[in-house]
Design a protein around this motif. Structure first.
Motif, PDB file in Angstrom:
ATOM      1  N   HIS A 146     -10.324   2.497   8.029  1.00  0.00           N
ATOM      2  CA  HIS A 146     -10.891   1.196   7.679  1.00  0.00           C
ATOM      3  C   HIS A 146      -9.740   0.265   7.292  1.00  0.00           C
ATOM      4  CE1 HIS A 146     -14.802   3.476   6.428  1.00  0.00           C
ATOM      5  NE2 HIS A 146     -14.693   3.333   7.736  1.00  0.00           N
ATOM      6  N   ILE A 147      -9.451  -0.687   8.157  1.00  0.00           N
ATOM      7  CA  ILE A 147      -8.305  -1.570   7.958  1.00  0.00           C
ATOM      8  C   ILE A 147      -8.592  -2.890   8.667  1.00  0.00           C
ATOM      9  CG2 ILE A 147      -7.037  -0.826  10.027  1.00  0.00           C
ATOM     10  CD1 ILE A 147      -4.478  -0.774   8.283  1.00  0.00           C
ATOM     11  N   PRO A 148      -8.128  -4.013   8.138  1.00  0.00           N
ATOM     12  CA  PRO A 148      -8.443  -5.301   8.764  1.00  0.00           C
ATOM     13  C   PRO A 148      -7.760  -5.472  10.118  1.00  0.00           C
ATOM     14  CG  PRO A 148      -7.736  -5.573   6.472  1.00  0.00           C
ATOM     15  CD  PRO A 148      -7.419  -4.173   6.856  1.00  0.00           C
ATOM     16  N   PRO A 149      -8.277  -6.389  10.943  1.00  0.00           N
ATOM     17  CA  PRO A 149      -7.587  -6.746  12.194  1.00  0.00           C
ATOM     18  C   PRO A 149      -6.165  -7.210  11.885  1.00  0.00           C
ATOM     19  CG  PRO A 149      -9.756  -7.787  12.065  1.00  0.00           C
ATOM     20  CD  PRO A 149      -9.505  -7.184  10.726  1.00  0.00           C
ATOM     21  N   MET A 208       0.824  -1.199   0.000  1.00  0.00           N
ATOM     22  CA  MET A 208       0.000   0.000   0.000  1.00  0.00           C
ATOM     23  C   MET A 208       0.865   1.260   0.000  1.00  0.00           C
ATOM     24  SD  MET A 208      -3.097  -1.383   2.432  1.00  0.00           S
ATOM     25  CE  MET A 208      -4.331  -0.176   1.985  1.00  0.00           C
ATOM     26  N   GLU A 209       2.043   1.177   0.608  1.00  0.00           N
ATOM     27  CA  GLU A 209       2.988   2.289   0.522  1.00  0.00           C
ATOM     28  C   GLU A 209       3.466   2.491  -0.918  1.00  0.00           C
ATOM     29  OE1 GLU A 209       6.012   1.218   3.267  1.00  0.00           O
ATOM     30  OE2 GLU A 209       4.862   1.805   5.037  1.00  0.00           O
ATOM     31  N   LEU A 210       3.490   1.404  -1.678  1.00  0.00           N
ATOM     32  CA  LEU A 210       3.903   1.481  -3.080  1.00  0.00           C
ATOM     33  C   LEU A 210       2.771   1.896  -4.006  1.00  0.00           C
ATOM     34  CD1 LEU A 210       6.122  -1.729  -3.252  1.00  0.00           C
ATOM     35  CD2 LEU A 210       6.928   0.637  -3.439  1.00  0.00           C
ATOM     36  N   GLY A 211       1.559   2.025  -3.472  1.00  0.00           N
ATOM     37  CA  GLY A 211       0.465   2.515  -4.293  1.00  0.00           C
ATOM     38  C   GLY A 211      -0.723   1.607  -4.451  1.00  0.00           C
ATOM     39  N   ALA A 212      -0.702   0.394  -3.867  1.00  0.00           N
ATOM     40  CA  ALA A 212      -1.896  -0.450  -3.903  1.00  0.00           C
ATOM     41  C   ALA A 212      -3.031   0.293  -3.207  1.00  0.00           C
ATOM     42  CB  ALA A 212      -1.634  -1.787  -3.213  1.00  0.00           C
ATOM     43  N   VAL A 213      -4.231   0.189  -3.762  1.00  0.00           N
ATOM     44  CA  VAL A 213      -5.348   1.003  -3.284  1.00  0.00           C
ATOM     45  C   VAL A 213      -5.986   0.425  -2.027  1.00  0.00           C
ATOM     46  CG1 VAL A 213      -7.656   1.842  -3.873  1.00  0.00           C
ATOM     47  CG2 VAL A 213      -5.839   1.908  -5.575  1.00  0.00           C
ATOM     48  N   ASP A 214      -6.124  -0.901  -1.961  1.00  0.00           N
ATOM     49  CA  ASP A 214      -6.867  -1.495  -0.854  1.00  0.00           C
ATOM     50  C   ASP A 214      -6.392  -2.920  -0.638  1.00  0.00           C
ATOM     51  OD1 ASP A 214      -8.760  -1.722   1.182  1.00  0.00           O
ATOM     52  OD2 ASP A 214     -10.357  -0.827  -0.021  1.00  0.00           O
ATOM     53  N   VAL A 215      -6.908  -3.550   0.412  1.00  0.00           N
ATOM     54  CA  VAL A 215      -6.555  -4.928   0.723  1.00  0.00           C
ATOM     55  C   VAL A 215      -7.821  -5.715   1.028  1.00  0.00           C
ATOM     56  CG1 VAL A 215      -6.135  -4.260   3.129  1.00  0.00           C
ATOM     57  CG2 VAL A 215      -5.278  -6.452   2.304  1.00  0.00           C
ATOM     58  N   PHE A 216      -7.867  -6.934   0.510  1.00  0.00           N
ATOM     59  CA  PHE A 216      -8.950  -7.878   0.815  1.00  0.00           C
ATOM     60  C   PHE A 216      -8.318  -9.072   1.502  1.00  0.00           C
ATOM     61  CE2 PHE A 216     -11.354 -11.710  -0.359  1.00  0.00           C
ATOM     62  CZ  PHE A 216     -12.578 -11.399   0.236  1.00  0.00           C
ATOM     63  N   CYS A 217      -8.803  -9.406   2.687  1.00  0.00           N
ATOM     64  CA  CYS A 217      -8.227 -10.497   3.462  1.00  0.00           C
ATOM     65  C   CYS A 217      -8.925 -11.820   3.172  1.00  0.00           C
ATOM     66  CB  CYS A 217      -8.308 -10.184   4.950  1.00  0.00           C
ATOM     67  SG  CYS A 217      -7.186  -8.878   5.441  1.00  0.00           S
ATOM     68  N   LYS A 218      -8.134 -12.835   2.872  1.00  0.00           N
ATOM     69  CA  LYS A 218      -8.682 -14.161   2.638  1.00  0.00           C
ATOM     70  C   LYS A 218      -9.253 -14.716   3.950  1.00  0.00           C
ATOM     71  CE  LYS A 218      -5.109 -15.412  -0.753  1.00  0.00           C
ATOM     72  NZ  LYS A 218      -3.974 -16.322  -1.018  1.00  0.00           N
ATOM     73  N   PRO A 219     -10.456 -15.253   3.918  1.00  0.00           N
ATOM     74  CA  PRO A 219     -10.984 -15.918   5.114  1.00  0.00           C
ATOM     75  C   PRO A 219     -10.108 -17.117   5.464  1.00  0.00           C
ATOM     76  CG  PRO A 219     -12.716 -15.546   3.485  1.00  0.00           C
ATOM     77  CD  PRO A 219     -11.418 -15.259   2.804  1.00  0.00           C
ATOM     78  N   ILE A 243      -4.638   4.729  17.029  1.00  0.00           N
ATOM     79  CA  ILE A 243      -5.317   4.203  15.847  1.00  0.00           C
ATOM     80  C   ILE A 243      -6.275   3.087  16.263  1.00  0.00           C
ATOM     81  CG2 ILE A 243      -5.005   3.018  13.636  1.00  0.00           C
ATOM     82  CD1 ILE A 243      -2.307   4.415  13.385  1.00  0.00           C
ATOM     83  N   ALA A 244      -7.514   3.175  15.795  1.00  0.00           N
ATOM     84  CA  ALA A 244      -8.532   2.184  16.161  1.00  0.00           C
ATOM     85  C   ALA A 244      -8.119   0.783  15.730  1.00  0.00           C
ATOM     86  CB  ALA A 244      -9.870   2.543  15.525  1.00  0.00           C
ATOM     87  N   PRO A 245      -8.342  -0.230  16.583  1.00  0.00           N
ATOM     88  CA  PRO A 245      -8.105  -1.619  16.156  1.00  0.00           C
ATOM     89  C   PRO A 245      -8.977  -1.940  14.937  1.00  0.00           C
ATOM     90  CG  PRO A 245      -8.509  -1.487  18.528  1.00  0.00           C
ATOM     91  CD  PRO A 245      -8.851  -0.142  17.956  1.00  0.00           C
ATOM     92  N   GLY A 246      -8.493  -2.854  14.099  1.00  0.00           N
ATOM     93  CA  GLY A 246      -9.197  -3.145  12.859  1.00  0.00           C
ATOM     94  C   GLY A 246     -10.534  -3.822  13.004  1.00  0.00           C
ATOM     95  N   ASP A 247     -10.868  -4.293  14.214  1.00  0.00           N
ATOM     96  CA  ASP A 247     -12.136  -4.994  14.405  1.00  0.00           C
ATOM     97  C   ASP A 247     -12.933  -4.450  15.585  1.00  0.00           C
ATOM     98  OD1 ASP A 247     -10.404  -5.805  16.360  1.00  0.00           O
ATOM     99  OD2 ASP A 247     -10.811  -7.951  16.149  1.00  0.00           O
ATOM    100  N   ARG A 248     -12.612  -3.236  16.052  1.00  0.00           N
ATOM    101  CA  ARG A 248     -13.310  -2.658  17.194  1.00  0.00           C
ATOM    102  C   ARG A 248     -13.535  -1.165  16.964  1.00  0.00           C
ATOM    103  NH1 ARG A 248     -13.362  -6.033  21.478  1.00  0.00           N
ATOM    104  NH2 ARG A 248     -13.624  -4.414  23.044  1.00  0.00           N
ATOM    105  N   HIS A 249     -14.643  -0.664  17.478  1.00  0.00           N
ATOM    106  CA  HIS A 249     -14.907   0.770  17.420  1.00  0.00           C
ATOM    107  C   HIS A 249     -14.012   1.495  18.430  1.00  0.00           C
ATOM    108  CE1 HIS A 249     -18.300   0.393  14.753  1.00  0.00           C
ATOM    109  NE2 HIS A 249     -18.951  -0.403  15.586  1.00  0.00           N
ATOM    110  N   LEU A 250     -13.667   2.735  18.105  1.00  0.00           N
ATOM    111  CA  LEU A 250     -12.908   3.596  19.004  1.00  0.00           C
ATOM    112  C   LEU A 250     -13.721   4.843  19.305  1.00  0.00           C
ATOM    113  CD1 LEU A 250     -10.324   4.618  20.480  1.00  0.00           C
ATOM    114  CD2 LEU A 250      -9.555   5.494  18.247  1.00  0.00           C
ATOM    115  N   THR A 251     -13.869   5.178  20.585  1.00  0.00           N
ATOM    116  CA  THR A 251     -14.492   6.433  21.005  1.00  0.00           C
ATOM    117  C   THR A 251     -13.622   7.074  22.072  1.00  0.00           C
ATOM    118  OG1 THR A 251     -15.820   5.357  22.732  1.00  0.00           O
ATOM    119  CG2 THR A 251     -16.839   5.572  20.555  1.00  0.00           C
ATOM    120  N   VAL A 252     -13.998   8.279  22.468  1.00  0.00           N
ATOM    121  CA  VAL A 252     -13.311   8.938  23.580  1.00  0.00           C
ATOM    122  C   VAL A 252     -14.327   9.184  24.694  1.00  0.00           C
ATOM    123  CG1 VAL A 252     -11.609  10.006  22.078  1.00  0.00           C
ATOM    124  CG2 VAL A 252     -13.679  11.264  22.648  1.00  0.00           C
TER     125      VAL A 252
END
Length: 350
Positions: free
Chosen positions: A193-196, A97-108, A230-239
């Motif tokens: 928006h990022i995976p766990p 993604m640093e090289l320019g990939a737009v997004d990531v899809f995680c294999k189940p 930074i919010a964990p990839g599978d949990r909401h973050l609030t203050v």
């Protein structure tokens, strides 16, 4: 409308078949070809001119990152990385993604036994988002110098909190903003928006580069100046507040605005807890997550910023927030960090 033309690159014949089937189920997408390795993929890119490429992260006997770097240097195109939920997969994908990939899809985890069926919409949405994105050619073989560090300011006299939301293209956008922060900058909370697993690796990578302390947020942690959470990839973050102190709160829960973590969840909490003592920022991303929350922040008296269309990878979230009235000022990405610091510095003077 013309269909989105997709090339699938994966060393596994089974994975190529699964991905092809899932993507072809959407009438707006056409899988124009598949390739088992970069050599075949290179020729198919020339022959088929696809709109989007999906690229497996971990392929034995080849260097997918080197291939991606050549693609983004010589023939820039939207790329969605297909990664496993492993520490190594996260590290390699973040480099992609640093090289320019737009997004990531995680294999189940159970991908080979039909586990993809519940993730078809996610994959399709990511490919559609990639097709809408703006990609640029790499320079210097993808090694970009960090932005010039902002002049150090003293923020001890303000309790301003900065809240940022981002999605597609946000990994690089956040990198640019965070690396421009001085070590004593106001505290910052982020939902990307990022995976766990990826969120922790992302925070660690930034922490090794930035002047501020960057970490994945944990529950019930005091929010301090010079820190980015930074919010964990599978949990909401609030203050929340505990006396005079601001604290993090991370929790499981349903999707909000289609996401977990959700930018709207974060922004609404900041609006309620911090009011005018906050700065809200919405960066590149597909969809509407964060639009209502940013409006709530602005209505509560916070300053609100949006990334402009020209610098966004995908001008979706900032556009939605602007149209709703949540964006007070729109700026190119290169000006976002300076404007955040200016707003907090001006408040400190008062």
């Amino acid at each position: 409308m013309a269909k989105i033309r997709v090339l699938i690159v994966d060393d596994s014949a089974l994975m190529r078949q699964i991905l092809s089937s899932l993507l072809s189920s959407d009438p707006a997408i056409e899988v124009v070809g598949t390739a088992p390795d970069p050599l075949v993929a290179r020729e198919k890119i020339k022959a088929l001119n696809p709109d989007v490429m999906t690229l497996d992260v971990e392929m034995p006997g080849m260097d997918g990152i080197a291939f991606l770097e050549k693609v983004m240097t010589l023939r820039p195109m939207p790329v969605v990385m297909v990664s496993s939920l492993t520490e190594h997969g996260a590290e390699v994908t973040l480099r992609a993604m640093e090289l320019g990939a737009v997004d990531v899809f995680c294999k189940p985890a159970d991908a080979a036994s039909g586990g993809f069926s519940g993730h078809a919409k996610e994959l399709i949405d990511k490919v559609k988002g990639a097709a809408m994105s703006r990609v640029k050619a790499l320079v210097n073989h993808g090694i970009r110098p960090p932005p010039k560090l902002a002049v150090t300011q003293i923020y001890k006299s303000t309790d301003r909190l900065v809240a940022i939301g981002s999605s597609t293209g946000g990994v690089e956008a956040l990198r640019d903003v965070i690396l421009a922060l001085p070590p004593d900058s106001p505290p910052m909370v982020i939902t990307q928006h990022i995976p766990p697993r990826f969120s922790a690796s992302f925070a660690e990578r930034l922490n090794g580069l930035a002047a501020v302390r960057v970490k994945e947020a944990i529950d019930n942690e005091r929010i301090l100046a010079g820190h980015v959470y930074i919010a964990p990839g599978d949990r909401h973050l609030t203050v929340k507040r505990s006396g005079a102190a601001l604290m993090t709160h991370t929790f499981d829960g349903p999707l909000t605005s289609g996401h977990k973590p959700s930018v709207d969840v974060l922004f609404h909490s900041v609006a309620e807890v911090c009011g005018s003592n906050a700065v809200g920022v919405i960066l590149t991303g597909m969809g509407r997550d964060g639009a209502e929350g940013l409006l709530a922040m602005r209505q509560a008296g916070a300053n609100t910023l949006g990334e402009d269309e020209a610098s966004c990878v995908v001008y979706g979230m900032p556009k939605a927030a602007k149209e709703l009235g949540g964006v007070e000022k729109e700026l190119p990405l290169t000006h976002i960090a300076d404007e955040i610091l200016k707003l907090c510095r001006d408040t400190a003077r008062h």
